[in-house]
Design an enzyme around this catalytic site. Structure first.
Site, PDB file in Angstrom:
ATOM      1  N   ARG A   1     -10.333 -11.728   1.459  1.00  0.00           N
ATOM      2  CA  ARG A   1     -11.164 -12.996   1.355  1.00  0.00           C
ATOM      3  C   ARG A   1     -10.697 -14.527   0.712  1.00  0.00           C
ATOM      4  O   ARG A   1     -10.957 -14.941   1.545  1.00  0.00           O
ATOM      5  CB  ARG A   1     -11.402 -12.414  -0.266  1.00  0.00           C
ATOM      6  CG  ARG A   1     -10.494 -12.520  -1.568  1.00  0.00           C
ATOM      7  CD  ARG A   1     -10.952 -11.413  -2.743  1.00  0.00           C
ATOM      8  NE  ARG A   1     -10.611 -10.251  -2.231  1.00  0.00           N
ATOM      9  CZ  ARG A   1     -11.130  -9.011  -3.054  1.00  0.00           C
ATOM     10  NH1 ARG A   1     -12.017  -9.348  -4.220  1.00  0.00           N
ATOM     11  NH2 ARG A   1     -10.917  -7.814  -3.156  1.00  0.00           N
TER      12      ARG A   1
ATOM     13  N   LYS B   1       1.268  -0.979   0.343  1.00  0.00           N
ATOM     14  CA  LYS B   1       0.173  -0.199   0.152  1.00  0.00           C
ATOM     15  C   LYS B   1       1.377   1.319   0.249  1.00  0.00           C
ATOM     16  O   LYS B   1       2.312   1.220   0.668  1.00  0.00           O
ATOM     17  CB  LYS B   1      -0.935   0.046   1.129  1.00  0.00           C
ATOM     18  CG  LYS B   1      -1.782  -1.050   1.069  1.00  0.00           C
ATOM     19  CD  LYS B   1      -2.529  -1.089   2.722  1.00  0.00           C
ATOM     20  CE  LYS B   1      -3.625  -1.346   2.919  1.00  0.00           C
ATOM     21  NZ  LYS B   1      -4.630  -1.781   1.985  1.00  0.00           N
TER      22      LYS B   1
END
Length: 503
Positions: A360, A286
């Site tokens: 996920r 990020k």
């Protein structure tokens, strides 16, 4: 803070009982553009028309969220009386009540009152009862008094002198109000736990710390905690979960916490919480700006543990199981790389196109693990996608489910508590975006409908039970000056379970 309830018959002697009650602070609601009524009228009579004169001068206008504190008024028994605006009576709503309660809580806290009599639950809230108003008031007060100071080197003074609040209700409502006050405290305790976990830094709140928190809850409330370490996770063939943990020196933990309040044969509700205790993005790292806030990527886990605490404290006659896959997502020599293919516990293979879509990857193995409990329903909770923030902002949690009945239950629980959700689609057409040339599926589907394709990914692991997914990326955390965890969606989840118990 100590909460209690007391019956006052507002139909007798013009609320004389409350008008003469001795307290550091009496909290009274008044409507906008309405004649003084009830307790306010009784206080006006005792003060020889003081309030009527203030209304005439515009000092007491009843506008929603306005407050006016009066001190040591001649003829009044109270050291302080706080008047709180409820807004227009024809527009009064649960949302109005919550706004007024928050305003009242701030005003009482700002005073030096050590105790208060809180009469706001006597205001008739459309489609809600007194018990609801008492619970909502408790949560407003608990939220106003919450402070995170654990990491300060010196103890900070308490932000309020308030220690005791008595909720004044009608005699017929007393029994239900007492139950509601206890439930409000339990939910408040669950939210405080969720906030604390979310606010702790990543070097403290590690996967092992979450596991220890589950063990403490098990000891305190006689729950059952099963904590699986790396070798046990590997033995279960949770290759997708382990692919996220590979880059970190912190060992992953797979946490299972069981509350057995219902009959032994009752199918449990399973809550699955994403527990990424720090999310760097992995190899798909990020940007540095704001990365400190990625400690909050375990707020799904925090809310699930907070809900378990609330449920256990309330003693719901229900079986509930919490599952938390906990790990860090870090770059490193062993970290999963974009393009790697991993095998989930279900046997389905996943091409990892972006290691920052890691939530996920850990949830899918937890959802497969949940099958063994033959659940009545499974709800997973995760700070899953920035796309959900773009879609819904910071007001509503994103709700995804193929079950209309389960979705309706969760939406109703959100409306009841004010911890609202908004349903988004999980349609087969979106599954096309997850196609992979090299595996059964990719872990991302591109920028369009990012939160929807994330839910579609999870749905592939939930065919054997009723399932719903809550994307709390926009609601679990506040940035800016108010930076910190919100404790959502503990109220929604707890109300959902309370409603399930009542079925």
């Amino acid at each position: 803070m100590d909460f209690s309830t007391k019956a006052f018959d507002s139909t007798k002697a013009g609320q004389a009982g409350l008008a003469n009650a001795k307290t550091d602070c009496l909290v009274v609601g008044v409507f906008e553009q309405q004649p003084l009524a009830g307790l306010a009228k009784a206080l006006d009579v005792v003060s020889k028309g003081l309030l009527a004169r203030m209304v005439k001068r515009g000092e007491l206008d009843g506008k929603l969220g306005s407050t006016l504190m009066l001190h040591e008024v001649a003829g009044w028994s109270q050291a302080r009386v706080l008047f709180v605006g409820l807004g227009r009576e024809d527009q009064f709503s649960p949302k109005s009540f919550n706004e007024a309660s928050r305003a009242a809580a701030r005003a009482v806290m700002a005073s030096r009152a050590s105790d208060a009599i809180w009469t706001l639950p006597q205001a008739a809230v459309p489609k809600r009862d007194t018990a609801w108003a008492v619970c909502a008031s408790v949560l407003a007060l608990r939220d106003a008094t919450y402070r995170f100071t654990q990491m300060k080197s010196k103890a900070e003074p308490a932000n309020t002198a308030l220690r005791k609040v008595i909720f004044a209700v009608a005699p017929d409502d007393l029994k239900a109000a007492r139950v509601a006050a206890r439930r409000g405290e339990a939910i408040g305790n669950g939210m405080a736990l969720a906030k604390d976990l979310g606010n702790l830094p990543g070097n403290v709140c590690t996967p092992s710390y979450l596991a220890d928190t589950a063990r403490k809850l098990a000891r305190e409330f006689k729950l059952k905690a099963d904590i699986l370490g790396p070798k046990q996770i590997e033995a279960l063939k949770m290759g997708s979960f382990l692919s996220v943990a590979r880059g970190s020196v912190e060992p992953p933990q797979f946490i299972v916490l069981k509350y057995e309040g219902g009959p032994a044969k009752q199918a449990p509700i399973v809550l699955v919480g994403k527990g990424v205790t720090f999310d760097s993005g992995g190899i798909s790292i990020k940007p540095g700006e704001g990365m400190d806030e990625m400690k909050y990527d375990m707020c799904g886990a925090a809310s699930v543990l907070g809900t378990m605490r609330a449920v256990a404290e309330m003693g719901l006659k229900l079986n509930v199981i919490a599952i938390v896959p906990a790990t860090e997502n870090m770059p490193g020599g062993r970290a999963t790389k974009p393009g790697d293919v991993v095998t989930s516990m279900s046997g389905q293979t996943i091409e990892v196109l972006n290691t920052d879509a890691e939530g996920r990857l850990i949830l899918c193995d937890a959802l497969t693990y949940a099958e063994r409990f033959k659940p009545a329903a499974v709800v997973d909770v995760a700070t899953l996608t920035g796309a959900c923030i773009i879609a819904l902002g910071h007001v509503n949690t994103g709700l995804f489910s193929k079950s209309d009945a389960l979705a309706d239950e969760l939406l109703a629980a959100g409306r009841t508590t004010g911890d609202t959700a908004w349903r988004l689609p999980v349609e087969e057409a979106y599954q096309e975006q997850l196609k992979s040339n090299f595996a059964d599926m990719a872990n991302i589907g591109g920028r369009p409908a990012g939160s929807v394709t994330a839910a579609c990914f999870l749905s592939r692991f939930t065919e054997k039970y009723e399932w719903a997914h809550l994307d709390i990326a926009g609601t679990a955390w506040k940035s800016g000056a108010a930076k910190g965890a919100t404790g959502r969606p503990v109220p929604l989840l707890t109300q959902f379970l309370i409603d399930r118990e009542a079925r």
